[in-house]
Structures are given as structure tokens and as C-alpha cells.
Scaffold this motif. Sequence first.
Motif, PDB file in Angstrom:
ATOM      1  N   UNK A  84       0.807  -1.222   0.000  1.00  0.00           N
ATOM      2  CA  UNK A  84       0.000   0.000   0.000  1.00  0.00           C
ATOM      3  C   UNK A  84       0.839   1.271   0.000  1.00  0.00           C
ATOM      4  N   UNK A  85       2.125   1.117   0.303  1.00  0.00           N
ATOM      5  CA  UNK A  85       3.023   2.279   0.269  1.00  0.00           C
ATOM      6  C   UNK A  85       3.352   2.713  -1.157  1.00  0.00           C
ATOM      7  N   UNK A  86       3.189   1.825  -2.124  1.00  0.00           N
ATOM      8  CA  UNK A  86       3.515   2.165  -3.509  1.00  0.00           C
ATOM      9  C   UNK A  86       2.729   3.397  -3.960  1.00  0.00           C
ATOM     10  N   UNK A  87       3.434   4.350  -4.523  1.00  0.00           N
ATOM     11  CA  UNK A  87       2.793   5.568  -5.002  1.00  0.00           C
ATOM     12  C   UNK A  87       2.528   6.600  -3.931  1.00  0.00           C
ATOM     13  N   UNK A  88       2.912   6.310  -2.693  1.00  0.00           N
ATOM     14  CA  UNK A  88       2.686   7.237  -1.578  1.00  0.00           C
ATOM     15  C   UNK A  88       3.821   8.253  -1.497  1.00  0.00           C
ATOM     16  N   UNK A  89       3.466   9.508  -1.258  1.00  0.00           N
ATOM     17  CA  UNK A  89       4.497  10.530  -1.042  1.00  0.00           C
ATOM     18  C   UNK A  89       4.964  10.455   0.405  1.00  0.00           C
ATOM     19  N   UNK A  90       6.273  10.357   0.580  1.00  0.00           N
ATOM     20  CA  UNK A  90       6.844  10.198   1.921  1.00  0.00           C
ATOM     21  C   UNK A  90       8.022  11.151   2.097  1.00  0.00           C
ATOM     22  N   UNK A 111       8.059   8.705   6.499  1.00  0.00           N
ATOM     23  CA  UNK A 111       6.852   9.268   7.109  1.00  0.00           C
ATOM     24  C   UNK A 111       5.979   9.815   5.993  1.00  0.00           C
ATOM     25  N   UNK A 112       4.712   9.443   5.994  1.00  0.00           N
ATOM     26  CA  UNK A 112       3.816   9.869   4.928  1.00  0.00           C
ATOM     27  C   UNK A 112       3.589  11.378   4.972  1.00  0.00           C
ATOM     28  N   UNK A 113       3.596  11.999   3.805  1.00  0.00           N
ATOM     29  CA  UNK A 113       3.291  13.428   3.676  1.00  0.00           C
ATOM     30  C   UNK A 113       1.790  13.558   3.437  1.00  0.00           C
ATOM     31  N   UNK A 114       1.101  14.397   4.197  1.00  0.00           N
ATOM     32  CA  UNK A 114      -0.358  14.490   4.032  1.00  0.00           C
ATOM     33  C   UNK A 114      -0.763  15.072   2.688  1.00  0.00           C
TER      34      UNK A 114
END
Length: 343
Positions: A84-90, A111-114
Motif C-alpha cells: 500500500x506504500x507504492x505511489x505514496x508521497x513520503x 513518514x507519509x506526507x499528508x
Amino acid sequence: MNTVERIEIVLPGKVDPEGLELHRGPVPAPAAGQVVVAMEATGVSFAEQQMRRGRYYDQPPFPFVPGYDLVGTVLSVGEGVDRGLLGTRVAALTKTGGWASHVVLDAADVVEVPAGVSAVDAETAVVNGITAWQMLHRKARVRAGQTVLVHGANGGVGSVLVQLALAAGAHVIGTASARHHDALRALGVTPVDYRSGDVPARVRALAPRGVDAVFDHVGGEGIVGSWRLLARGGTLVSYGSAATRDDEGSGASPVLKLLGRVWLWNWLPNGRSAYFFNIWAGRAYAKDRFRARLRTDLTQVFAALRSGEITAKVAAEIPLARVGEAMRLAESGTVAGKVVLVP
């Protein structure tokens, strides 16, 4: 068929900014527990300026890839990592390695960026935001109604510090050159020109009983003046040695001298305290606790950024390949905020 390649900036030794090298190679694959992040923004901080001179107190041996922090999108994940982290801005704090188009990181360190916070804006708040937040809330424990002094109030860390202090209800005095005073006043800061004579005397005139906290990135002999400005019960937080940036010799010497003074001052029976802030404190022997604290604090900083409690101060966005130009600008002392490198 186009093949994606990795670009990285290598610091080969003690060189001028133009001596930084651009290297190309294959995009790495993540091992178990790791992610590969496609960098969207990284920054030029004081740490890299010291590393270029061989004066950052615990930098790795040359050659290495600098880059203290970064923001990017998760491109691939290794075994055991949530897909689920794929494509997430961190975002991640790296100390070194951030000046590259693709960076391998432990999944536990991102850490995920909102949503709603851009990569460039988020980048201004990673190392600068964590440093400001932890110094203000974990070390000085600033409360509403107190008066604090922030040296370099227009700089990368200083600009976040003053906003967080104001949001906490503190009165803020900030040192900066005169050209930044109007912007500081607009925020609610009382500015003092650090080039116009006796700064401690000018601060004392504004706060006759002393200040409750001083945040000092300058170091050198000026740190004594910062200590003397504290009211009883006040806290000095030293977090750099900008005054010795261009000195020759050991990079550890200014830090050791600061640590010695901090140790001595804390033994004095005057109700004041001093800290030398190290963002990496505790990581070597309590990694899980360190990560949890960093995640908690950076999440708070990003929430403040998203809500407008703090605003990103971007001095310039410069392509990674023009890193020498970016370094020159960051070292010039002419800009407010952070110089950000983008792909």
C-alpha cells in the motif's frame, strides 16, 4: 525503449561547489524491509556546507552522496513491506544520500506526507521542522507568554522556529539582517539587526529580565552572550557552529567546545539550563524509540504546515544537476528560507 537511470551527486573531497560530481547508474532494487523512493525534493542545509569543507563532526569518509533529507514517491517495495506504500508521497531524514534521483530507505524510516502538501513545501519542513519542533517543545518546552530569542530568524530552521514559537503563544525576538526585518515584523517577530553592534545589549533592552529561551545556531564565542541573556529558569539550545564554518582544522573541535560549555553551565547553581541539540540523539541505542519520536514530531510539523500555522519558505528551486549553483546560493547568506533541489 527508454531505461530509467539513477542520478546522484557525489562529494569527492574538500572541493568548491563546482567540484561536486554527477554520477549515473541503474536504479537500485529494495531489499527486504526497504523501499525505493523517487526523489521529488531534497535540500541544501548547513550540514552539507560543513561536509563540503570536511568539517561536519561525524560525516562519512569521502567520497559519498550528501543530502540530509528528502521527499519523494515510493517507487518499489521489498519483501515484508506493505504494498500500500507504492505511489505514496513520503519524507525521510537521511543525514547523507538524499542528493539522488532514487534512494533506498528502510521502510520504517519514511513518514507519509499528508495530501495537500507539495513535495517542495514538505521538504522545507523535514530536517528544519523536526529540529525546530524538538528544540522548542522537547528541550526548551516553551509556553504561552514566554519570551524567546531566535538567532538567524530568517534562515531555514529559524523561520520555522519563529512560526512555531508564535503559534505556541510566545513573544519572539529574532536576529537577522535589516533586509529581512519587514517580513519578520509581518509575522509578529521583533527583529534585531545582528550587524548593528552589541546584539546582547539590544536584546536586553527589549527583555530587561532576560529571555526564557535562546536558540543559537552560531556558536563560537557568541554563545556566551546567548547564555547571559537567559532569565532564571531559562534554557539555551545550541544547535550549530555557523561562526566556525570557514575555519580550518578539525570539524569536531567547535562541537566539543560547545559541549564543554554546556556541561559546565548546567553545573552552575543559577536555575538555567543549556543543551547542545543533536537530531540523531538516541538512534544508535534506541532505534525504535527514535523512529517513533521522529514520526510523531514530523507528523505534527506537517499538520502545522497543512493548516497554515507555519508556511514553507522556499528560497529557490534548482535542478539536482545544478547542485553547485544551489550550494553557492545557500552559502551566500543572501536568501531567506531553504534552497531546494528538484529532479
